[in-house]
Enzyme design. Structure first.
Site, mmCIF file in Angstrom:
data_model
loop_
_atom_site.group_PDB
_atom_site.id
_atom_site.type_symbol
_atom_site.label_atom_id
_atom_site.label_comp_id
_atom_site.label_asym_id
_atom_site.label_seq_id
_atom_site.Cartn_x
_atom_site.Cartn_y
_atom_site.Cartn_z
ATOM 1 N N GLN A 241 0.813 -1.215 0.000
ATOM 2 C CA GLN A 241 0.000 0.000 0.000
ATOM 3 C C GLN A 241 0.848 1.267 0.000
ATOM 4 O O GLN A 241 0.617 2.176 -0.796
ATOM 5 C CB GLN A 241 -0.919 0.002 1.230
ATOM 6 C CG GLN A 241 -1.820 1.230 1.324
ATOM 7 C CD GLN A 241 -2.526 1.342 2.655
ATOM 8 O OE1 GLN A 241 -2.042 0.846 3.673
ATOM 9 N NE2 GLN A 241 -3.662 1.992 2.672
ATOM 10 N N ILE B 45 8.133 -9.725 -2.340
ATOM 11 C CA ILE B 45 8.118 -11.182 -2.428
ATOM 12 C C ILE B 45 7.523 -11.673 -3.740
ATOM 13 O O ILE B 45 7.685 -12.829 -4.109
ATOM 14 C CB ILE B 45 7.348 -11.783 -1.227
ATOM 15 C CG1 ILE B 45 7.685 -13.271 -1.061
ATOM 16 C CG2 ILE B 45 5.847 -11.539 -1.364
ATOM 17 C CD1 ILE B 45 7.203 -13.881 0.237
ATOM 18 N N TYR C 64 -1.414 -7.256 15.308
ATOM 19 C CA TYR C 64 -0.798 -6.156 14.567
ATOM 20 C C TYR C 64 -0.305 -5.071 15.531
ATOM 21 O O TYR C 64 0.815 -4.572 15.421
ATOM 22 C CB TYR C 64 -1.818 -5.574 13.591
ATOM 23 C CG TYR C 64 -1.325 -4.428 12.759
ATOM 24 C CD1 TYR C 64 -0.411 -4.621 11.725
ATOM 25 C CD2 TYR C 64 -1.801 -3.132 12.974
ATOM 26 C CE1 TYR C 64 0.020 -3.556 10.944
ATOM 27 C CE2 TYR C 64 -1.379 -2.068 12.196
ATOM 28 C CZ TYR C 64 -0.467 -2.287 11.187
ATOM 29 O OH TYR C 64 -0.045 -1.236 10.410
#
Length: 314
Positions: A12, A35, A138
């Site tokens: 993002q 990746i 998170y």
């Protein structure tokens, strides 16, 4: 910054940060890594799994990087679905990036988040230094990351820097599994369908920022005088705070018949309820001159204009 390596360059933030940095420092001086393969041919790119410490070190050394921008991470909602993966990727990748920076003498940036706060944190005008007891994987990752970056500065002298981003809104990257992504998706649906069903309930205020302001904040912080930075790794930054009805009202100034409905996702709603309504960015303003240019209506006008052109050309 002269030679910059970016991890998570297709994410993002990374997808837009790469272009901005190449515009400032030269395309050949910014190595993008991710990746998965990239179709962008505007500058050097390498495949990198950030859990592979050896390859990360080798790529940075071979490129002659003096700056590491570590953007690779699983975002909040995805991390709740896969907490062990989130810990291994978010923390393992961060340690590898910090170690490469220590070994090669690189300046270092990684973003934290308002996810580093929790239900016991003051919700209004959240202070720079306050109680942080997040209840999500998170958030745990982000608090641990802030402390780890502080440690590498204090213990090893690595020039670590970072900000706590609020929800980020952009017309370039598709939503990527974050709790605040409704504030991106709503613009797509407004143009494509004229309506949107929000998974975040009305009255739920969250701090937000338009991506151009977020990218400029990164550049400004990295170019700031190190001697003036007191907090270094977790600066509160903010541009606006709104709830779903307010963003809908802003959209109706351009699309009068836009309709909003609700189908609340309890997982993402619980995450949103644990975060601040608004945060205090006084430290960032004082220590390195942070300033946001976009408020809600200015962002909405630009988002709809840019996104309409994007969808027409798709």
């Amino acid at each position: 910054m002269k030679r910059i390596m970016i991890t998570g360059a297709l994410g993002q933030i990374g997808s837009e940060l790469t272009g901005k940095l190449r515009g400032i420092y030269g395309a050949d001086n910014v190595l993008a890594t991710d990746i998965r393969p990239s179709e962008d041919t505007s500058g050097p790119f390498e495949i990198l799994d950030v859990t592979d410490a050896k390859k990360m070190h080798e790529l940075a050394k071979d490129f002659g990087a003096d700056t590491m921008m570590h953007m690779a991470a699983l975002l909040s909602a995805t991390a709740e679905e896969k907490p062990l993966l989130a810990w291994n990727l978010n923390m393992g990748g961060l340690v590898n990036a910090l170690e490469a920076s220590r070994e090669l003498g690189m300046q270092f940036f990684t973003p934290s988040s308002i996810g580093a706060f929790g239900p016991s944190t003051p919700k209004t005008n959240t202070p720079q230094d306050t109680l942080q007891r997040p209840t999500t994987m998170y958030g745990v990752n982000k608090v641990a990351g802030e402390l780890l970056c502080d440690y590498y500065w204090q213990k090893f002298g690595v020039d670590t820097r970072g900000v706590r981003f609020p929800g980020l809104i952009s017309y370039v990257a598709q939503p990527g599994g974050g709790t605040t992504d409704y504030a991106v998706d709503i613009y797509y649906k407004a143009l494509e369908q004229g309506s949107y069903t929000s998974y975040i309930d009305q009255g739920t205020y969250m701090d937000m920022m338009y991506m151009p302001d977020a990218l400029q904040a990164i550049v400004d912080l990295m170019e700031a005088d190190s001697a003036k930075l007191e907090h270094r790794n977790a600066f509160n930054v903010t541009a606006m705070s709104f709830e779903p009805e307010q963003i809908a009202a802003s959209i109706r100034k351009h699309i009068p018949n836009f309709q909003m409905a609700y189908d609340v996702d309890p997982v993402r709603q619980a995450i949103a309820d644990s975060w601040p309504d608004s945060i205090d960015a006084a430290a960032a303003k004082k220590e390195w001159g942070f300033k946001a240019e976009y408020d809600l209506d200015a962002m909405t006008a630009d988002m709809l204009e840019k996104l309409k052109a994007k969808l027409q050309n798709a």
